[in-house]
Design a protein around this motif. Structure first.
Motif, PDB file in Angstrom:
ATOM      1  N   PHE A 141       0.802  -1.211   0.000  1.00  0.00           N
ATOM      2  CA  PHE A 141       0.000   0.000   0.000  1.00  0.00           C
ATOM      3  C   PHE A 141       0.846   1.278   0.000  1.00  0.00           C
ATOM      4  N   GLU A 142       2.157   1.147  -0.136  1.00  0.00           N
ATOM      5  CA  GLU A 142       3.018   2.314  -0.032  1.00  0.00           C
ATOM      6  C   GLU A 142       2.865   3.220  -1.243  1.00  0.00           C
ATOM      7  N   ASP A 143       3.046   4.503  -1.007  1.00  0.00           N
ATOM      8  CA  ASP A 143       3.104   5.466  -2.097  1.00  0.00           C
ATOM      9  C   ASP A 143       4.126   6.528  -1.724  1.00  0.00           C
ATOM     10  N   GLU A 144       4.104   7.669  -2.392  1.00  0.00           N
ATOM     11  CA  GLU A 144       5.115   8.695  -2.167  1.00  0.00           C
ATOM     12  C   GLU A 144       4.671   9.736  -1.151  1.00  0.00           C
ATOM     13  N   LEU A 145       3.656   9.446  -0.371  1.00  0.00           N
ATOM     14  CA  LEU A 145       3.177  10.421   0.596  1.00  0.00           C
ATOM     15  C   LEU A 145       4.156  10.562   1.756  1.00  0.00           C
ATOM     16  N   SER A 146       4.027  11.647   2.479  1.00  0.00           N
ATOM     17  CA  SER A 146       4.844  11.833   3.680  1.00  0.00           C
ATOM     18  C   SER A 146       4.394  10.834   4.739  1.00  0.00           C
ATOM     19  N   SER A 148       0.185   7.716   7.397  1.00  0.00           N
ATOM     20  CA  SER A 148      -0.547   7.268   8.569  1.00  0.00           C
ATOM     21  C   SER A 148      -2.041   7.499   8.405  1.00  0.00           C
ATOM     22  N   LEU A 149      -2.382   8.690   7.923  1.00  0.00           N
ATOM     23  CA  LEU A 149      -3.793   8.988   7.688  1.00  0.00           C
ATOM     24  C   LEU A 149      -4.368   8.078   6.618  1.00  0.00           C
ATOM     25  N   ASP A 150      -3.568   7.851   5.580  1.00  0.00           N
ATOM     26  CA  ASP A 150      -4.031   7.016   4.470  1.00  0.00           C
ATOM     27  C   ASP A 150      -4.241   5.578   4.934  1.00  0.00           C
ATOM     28  N   ASN A 151      -3.331   5.076   5.758  1.00  0.00           N
ATOM     29  CA  ASN A 151      -3.472   3.708   6.255  1.00  0.00           C
ATOM     30  C   ASN A 151      -4.719   3.545   7.119  1.00  0.00           C
ATOM     31  N   ARG A 152      -5.013   4.565   7.922  1.00  0.00           N
ATOM     32  CA  ARG A 152      -6.235   4.473   8.720  1.00  0.00           C
ATOM     33  C   ARG A 152      -7.465   4.444   7.826  1.00  0.00           C
ATOM     34  N   SER A 153      -7.418   5.240   6.783  1.00  0.00           N
ATOM     35  CA  SER A 153      -8.529   5.244   5.838  1.00  0.00           C
ATOM     36  C   SER A 153      -8.656   3.896   5.133  1.00  0.00           C
ATOM     37  N   ARG A 154      -7.521   3.351   4.729  1.00  0.00           N
ATOM     38  CA  ARG A 154      -7.539   2.043   4.064  1.00  0.00           C
ATOM     39  C   ARG A 154      -8.021   0.964   5.030  1.00  0.00           C
ATOM     40  N   ALA A 157      -6.722  -4.984   7.766  1.00  0.00           N
ATOM     41  CA  ALA A 157      -7.185  -3.748   8.386  1.00  0.00           C
ATOM     42  C   ALA A 157      -6.489  -3.508   9.721  1.00  0.00           C
ATOM     43  N   GLU A 158      -6.328  -4.571  10.504  1.00  0.00           N
ATOM     44  CA  GLU A 158      -5.695  -4.430  11.815  1.00  0.00           C
ATOM     45  C   GLU A 158      -4.235  -4.024  11.674  1.00  0.00           C
ATOM     46  N   TYR A 159      -3.553  -4.561  10.659  1.00  0.00           N
ATOM     47  CA  TYR A 159      -2.160  -4.165  10.488  1.00  0.00           C
ATOM     48  C   TYR A 159      -2.064  -2.689  10.096  1.00  0.00           C
ATOM     49  N   LEU A 160      -2.973  -2.251   9.224  1.00  0.00           N
ATOM     50  CA  LEU A 160      -2.959  -0.861   8.783  1.00  0.00           C
ATOM     51  C   LEU A 160      -3.258   0.102   9.929  1.00  0.00           C
ATOM     52  N   ASP A 161      -4.099  -0.320  10.862  1.00  0.00           N
ATOM     53  CA  ASP A 161      -4.432   0.548  12.004  1.00  0.00           C
ATOM     54  C   ASP A 161      -4.611  -0.327  13.237  1.00  0.00           C
TER      55      ASP A 161
END
Length: 272
Positions: free
Chosen positions: A206-211, A216-222, A249-253
């Motif tokens: 799920f990685e991208d070029e975001l800060s 972190s915000l994106d992972n919570r959304s995902r 989902a649990e790993y992402l958040d």
């Protein structure tokens, strides 16, 4: 409360001064054991009548007469568990195991109690022992094998945690207790659900070029997206898929309590 047994004299009989009935050591022990068995039978009768207070008093009396009365400890544990006194129930089951290490019923009761608490690590340990104690045609040995298979399919990481905690290799014991469960845990072909070591690798999928903050915000959304998918799968009866999606989902958040609670719900469903 005192347990009373109709028609049973649980005391020595004295005929008069200096005329007490005498018993040899072996006779006295046999008499006490007979009394203990009688109290236990009375306890079982009270238990069938749902008079749990009297049943408990009878079991305790039986134990006082015969401190090695394994069945009475197990019976008392069942009563404590029925009344929600789980720690007392564990104490009684463990006392039964201490008195008779090969007494199978208390291992099954401990395993079921731990499963009810969501403690699959301890449940596995007691199911393994119960499975290995049973002989051919033992229905509870078969049940123990099925529970091990169920936990292996739903919560295979429990076995790794056991090995890490106790510095022991469970594979030999698992092969003896339940070959099917051992295959699910130790075969590379059957462990795809948890075979990725996420602790050693970032979420490259799920990685991208975001800060980092944006990530972190994106992972919570995902995580919410995956949780939503998991719930949809669950509602369709696709429980294994639901577990996989919820695990991502649990790993992402990992801080999301709703996700961890949902995973526990799916595991319980799969184990039914």
């Amino acid at each position: 409360m005192t347990c009373r047994i109709a028609g049973f004299l649980a005391a020595f009989v004295f005929l008069g001064p200096g005329q007490a009935v005498s018993f040899s050591g072996g006779q006295l022990q046999a008499t006490l054991q007979d009394q203990a068995r009688a109290y236990r039978l009375e306890g079982l009768r009270y238990q069938k009548e749902n008079n749990l207070e009297q049943a408990s008093a009878c079991y305790q009396k039986a134990i006082s007469l015969n401190p090695n009365f394994v069945e009475a400890y197990n019976d008392l544990g069942i009563l404590y568990e029925a009344n929600g006194r789980l720690e007392k129930a564990k104490d009684m089951y463990l006392r039964a195991i201490e008195v008779a290490p090969n007494y199978p019923s208390s291992y099954a009761n401990m395993a079921l109690l731990y499963e009810g608490q969501g403690d699959y690590i301890n449940a596995v340990l007691y199911w393994i022992k119960r499975a290995t104690l049973g002989g051919p045609g033992d229905p509870w040995a078969d049940k123990a094998q099925k529970r091990l298979e169920g936990i292996a399919s739903v919560y295979p990481e429990a076995y790794g945690k056991i090995e890490a905690r106790y510095k022991a290799n469970l594979q030999k014991e698992m092969l003896q207790a339940s070959p099917a469960a051992a295959a699910a845990v130790y075969s590379d072909l059957d462990s795809d659900l948890y075979e990725t070591d996420y602790s050693q690798s970032p979420v490259t999928l799920f990685e991208d070029e975001l800060s980092q903050d944006q990530k972190s915000l994106d992972n919570r959304s995902r995580a919410i997206t995956y949780l939503t998918r998991a719930k949809e799968s669950y509602d369709k009866g696709e429980y294994v898929t639901a577990l996989k999606e919820a695990t991502v989902a649990e790993y992402l958040d990992s801080s999301n309590k709703e996700i961890s609670s949902f995973i526990e719900q799916v595991r319980r469903t799969l184990l039914q």
